[in-house]
Write an enzyme that holds these catalytic residues in place. Structure first.
Site, short mmCIF file in Angstrom:
data_model
loop_
_atom_site.label_atom_id
_atom_site.label_comp_id
_atom_site.label_asym_id
_atom_site.label_seq_id
_atom_site.Cartn_x
_atom_site.Cartn_y
_atom_site.Cartn_z
N GLY A 16 -2.20 12.25 7.84
CA GLY A 16 -1.47 12.26 6.58
C GLY A 16 -2.39 11.94 5.43
N GLY A 19 -1.97 9.33 -2.39
CA GLY A 19 -2.81 8.92 -3.49
C GLY A 19 -3.81 7.84 -3.13
N GLU A 87 -5.62 0.04 13.63
CA GLU A 87 -4.81 0.33 14.81
C GLU A 87 -4.09 1.67 14.65
OE1 GLU A 87 -0.95 -1.77 17.03
OE2 GLU A 87 -1.82 -2.63 15.21
N TYR A 88 -4.13 2.48 15.70
CA TYR A 88 -3.40 3.74 15.72
C TYR A 88 -2.00 3.49 16.26
CZ TYR A 88 -1.80 8.34 17.27
OH TYR A 88 -1.05 9.47 17.48
N ASP A 131 3.61 -2.37 -2.44
CA ASP A 131 3.94 -0.95 -2.29
C ASP A 131 4.77 -0.76 -1.03
OD1 ASP A 131 3.99 1.71 -3.02
OD2 ASP A 131 2.10 2.20 -2.02
N LYS A 133 7.52 0.53 1.12
CA LYS A 133 8.39 1.71 1.07
C LYS A 133 8.51 2.28 2.47
CE LYS A 133 4.45 4.61 -0.33
NZ LYS A 133 3.91 5.46 -1.40
N ALA A 135 7.65 5.10 3.68
CA ALA A 135 6.47 5.84 4.16
C ALA A 135 5.41 4.91 4.71
CB ALA A 135 5.90 6.69 3.03
#
Length: 814
Positions: A16, A19, A87-88, A131, A133, A135
């Site tokens: 992904g 900004g 970390e994935y 921030d 949120k 997402a």
């Protein structure tokens, strides 16, 4: 980047981008594990501030060790491509999950509790995310939560990487203080958490808008639709939790996010215990519905494409308002959109469900809903009166057809007499009354910009004659008037309006508007005054347009929502918490006028719709009627003034409690801000276009004529202080005078002028008992045109300027 090896990581695929960076899945060649690599965006690589913020993200996240926060392994320059190895997390972002619709309530509570626990761990380390949120929340296949992206995190004791007054974050999730560019603490994360929780439960944003300005306006000014109105079966306790997270003032929110997991799990436990127990719990919180049978009708209406007004009613007097209020409002909206007529008839026994019908307006008519109140209902609940574009109509609920009220073609603000035989209204500079059955209107008192009335059972009417005065009282037969309140201009008060007599005819409820928010009635208060003794008290803060319900409740409006609160009329005080009753109540937040009424028996009449935010476009019309829309985003534009050379437009833009002057350069298509904060209104251009004069208010007692250079250079000059509210009407072409529209303590406005070279005092040009306003000086400076109600109807007059001699009426409004 795919297939490339950076440091000891081989990049496999892109996960992904945004900004704050681009994220890839990669293989750690040393430790043989899958990781996520977040690279600084290419455009930011050479920006020292962006690089420092990127490093700050790594420091913030690396300082945290919690199962609900993604672990950071290292930060590396990566051959001048800085990246963070972390970390994935295999799963979906919460944003992707919500794209499929709202979550089941139990699942949403589990996920929310984990988010809260992760944020608590960050806050304990002095880290504010800033921030938060959907997402930035990853959810694994087993619903385990990981909070990501601390790119905007604020560390305790660290310096800010942005200028004071700038905003960082994603607009839809910003707290009010964050949207205003103020300093923030951990409570801004609690607000954003509340937004995420609301989204999980409803599948939509609590502060939606088509563009950023509208979203910010909603965040600062409006409350979201209650959960119980948006989604059925929501526990009232869960609504309380969300509302506490989304309190406008940080001091009214949860003060420690550690409290939230406890409260959320308690709600889930209550839901699991027994659905019947939950139903009883909700019903106990509902306000008992006053009255029985047909007197319990709830009525609502608005203009529809088919020219109908919807009506919905609750026949079972034993039902609870709270349990159905939001659903009933939604039904009204559905009926209006359908443009059909529904009438469910009942027998002698009360029906368990609501009765709904839609009132068909006369052909060619539409409801007239603006800054005035547009409807009322008789005390016995049998008749409604409403304002259309062509006057007042009454509709008896036992009849099909509405009837026009003769003599009220320009009538506004209708209100019933206690016996329902008369209708009071405002028209042509007078408060008047007319019999319901017909006859000529009878004048009661002179008024200006009328702001409501209430007719007592003792034959007295309390009313607000115009915006700048206090409340007056007059007999229902007319005659002498007596002041009840006086607006205290030494404090924040600007206006007293929308009076409501309590049953004892001694106490009056009214809305108090304040100077610092002249067009923003979320900051208004509801006060009460004793007519006999003058005793006065504040009843509710942050509300407007109160109505008393004889069941022992007070109804009032806030942010377009109708609330009910237990109220002791003998002690004149609130005795319990408020409950939202109706969403999307039509009205005007700039005047506090909200369109609803209630009868003695509990009949509630209201017009559904949005309380208008007044988002507008800048449009130019030539003398031939041709229009051109300027290429600037829609805003809350008001009071546009074109510069003398026609190249620029000065305009006021309101954002929350602030109103600022902006200048639009037409050729450059550039909109620039001139003032910053406070109330700055009615700009007027100097003859050379180099300066702007305007009304300015920053703190109590400092209403001023202010000036600034129109190019934004230099400092604001406080040119002259005025003792009360005023508006700037113009600047004469010779540069000698500023023209002011002065609000008075009478029922009117006056016109004055201020010498620019010697601004010692405002010189009265027109100082009469009439209402004179919106003046304009002719190009040669010898004449002034203005509006006045001296004939009983507002007309346009012209006089010599500045002598004031002569007078010519040039309009013919009938």
């Amino acid at each position: 980047m795919i297939g490339k090896t950076v440091s000891h990581y081989t990049i496999i695929e892109e996960l992904g981008r945004g900004g704050m960076g681009v994220v890839y899945r990669a293989e750690d060649l040393k430790l043989k594990r899958t990781v996520a690599l977040k690279f600084l965006p290419p455009h930011a690589v050479s920006d020292a501030t962006e690089k420092e913020r990127f490093a700050r993200e790594a420091q913030a996240a690396a300082a945290l060790n919690h199962p609900n926060i993604a672990t950071v392994f290292e930060i590396d320059d990566g051959d001048e491509h800085p990246f963070i190895a972390m970390e994935y997390v295999k799963g979906k972002s919460l944003k992707d999950l919500l794209a499929e619709g709202p979550l089941k309530t139990g699942r949403a509570l589990d996920i929310a509790a984990q988010i809260a626990e992760g944020l608590h761990a960050a806050h304990e380390k002095g880290v504010v995310h800033r921030d938060m949120k959907n997402a930035n929340v990853m959810v694994t296949e087993k619903d385990h939560v990981k909070i990501m992206d601390f790119g905007l995190a604020k560390l305790k004791g660290a310096s800010l990487l942005t200028k004071q007054g700038t905003t960082l974050g994603t607009v839809s999730y910003m707290s009010p203080e964050q949207a205003r560019g103020e300093s923030v603490d951990h409570r801004t994360d609690i607000w954003s958490f509340g937004v995420v929780l609301y989204e999980m439960l409803t599948g939509r944003s609590p502060f939606a808008g088509e563009f950023e300005q509208a979203i910010i306006y909603n965040i600062l000014n409006n409350n979201p639709d209650p959960l119980t109105a948006v989604r059925s079966g929501m526990p009232m306790e869960l609504e309380r939790i969300v509302n506490k997270c989304l309190a406008k003032e940080p001091s009214e929110r949860y003060q420690n996010i550690q409290e939230l997991p406890v409260d959320l799990r308690a709600v889930k436990a209550a839901m699991k215990s027994s659905s019947s127990d939950l139903s009883r719990s909700v019903s106990r919180s509902a306000m008992p519905y006053p009255g029985t049978g047909a007197s319990g009708t709830t009525i609502a209406g608005r203009t529809a494409p088919s020219g109908h007004m919807a009506v919905t009613g609750e026949q079972d007097g034993r039902a609870g308002w709270v349990g159905r209020a939001g659903w009933m409002a939604a039904v009204v909206m559905t009926l209006v959109a359908a443009g059909t007529l529904y009438l469910y008839k009942t027998g002698t026994a009360p029906a368990p469900g609501p009765v709904r019908l839609q009132v068909t307006l006369p052909r060619g008519e539409a409801l007239n809903v603006n800054i005035q109140r547009s409807m009322d209902i008789s005390r016995d609940g049998s008749t409604i009166v409403y304002r259309t574009v062509n006057g007042l109509y009454v509709r008896r609920l036992d009849k099909i057809d509405p009837v026009a009220v003769d003599g009220t073609e320009r009538g506004t603000n209708p209100f019933f007499s206690p016996d329902g035989k008369w209708i009071g209204f405002a028209a042509d500079g007078k408060m008047q009354k007319v019999q319901l059955e017909g006859g000529a209107p009878f004048p009661l008192a002179e008024i200006g910009d009328f702001r409501g009335a209430s007719w007592g059972s003792n034959g007295k009417i309390v009313y607000t004659p115009t915006t700048g005065t206090g409340i007056m009282i007059v007999s229902e037969m007319g005659g002498a008037t007596t002041p009840v309140t006086i607006v205290d201009t030494t404090t924040d008060e600007r206006t007293h309006r929308w009076p409501e007599l309590l049953p004892d005819n001694t106490w009056v409820l009214f809305t108090v508007g304040v100077v610092q928010s002249p067009d923003f009635y979320e900051d208004a208060n509801i006060d009460a005054v004793n007519i006999e003794t003058g005793e006065r008290k504040t009843v509710i803060r942050g509300a407007s347009s109160a109505r008393y319900l004889r069941s022992g409740h007070l109804l009032y409006s806030r942010s377009g929502v109708l609330y009910a609160v237990p109220f002791d009329a003998d002690r004149v005080e609130v005795t319990g918490p408020p409950v939202p009753m109706v969403q999307n109540l039509a009205g005007d937040p700039t005047s506090g006028a909200m369109n609803y009424a209630v009868s003695d028996g509990g009949t509630l009449a209201y017009i559904p719709g949005q309380a208008e935010i007044n988002i507008r476009k800048l449009v130019k019309y030539d003398l031939g009627g041709k229009s051109e829309i300027f290429n600037v985003p829609p805003q809350t534009y008001t009071e546009p003034k074109v510069s003398p050379d026609g190249s620029k437009i000065a305009v006021t833009i309101g954002l929350g409690r602030d109103f600022d002057i902006w200048v639009y350069d037409i050729a450059r298509n550039n909109l620039s801000r001139l003032t910053f904060g406070g109330v700055n209104r009615t700009p007027v251009w100097s003859p050379d276009g180099k300066r702007l004069a305007y009304f300015s208010y920053k703190t109590r007692g400092e209403e001023s004529v202010a000036m600034m250079r129109s190019d934004g250079s230099g400092e604001e000059e406080i040119f002259f202080r005025v003792k009360h509210r005023f508006y700037m009407d113009g600047w004469t072409r010779d540069g000698r005078y500023l023209i002011l529209d002065l609000s008075t303590q009478r029922n009117s406005s006056d016109i004055g002028y201020l010498p620019v070279d010697n601004p010692k005092e405002v010189i009265n040009f027109l100082d009469t008992r009439n209402d004179e306003f919106v003046s304009s000086v002719s190009p040669n400076g010898k004449w002034i045109a203005y509006g006045s109600n001296e004939t009983g109807v507002y007309q346009i007059f012209v006089r010599n300027f500045p002598e004031g001699s002569g007078k010519w009426q040039i309009s013919n409004a009938e």
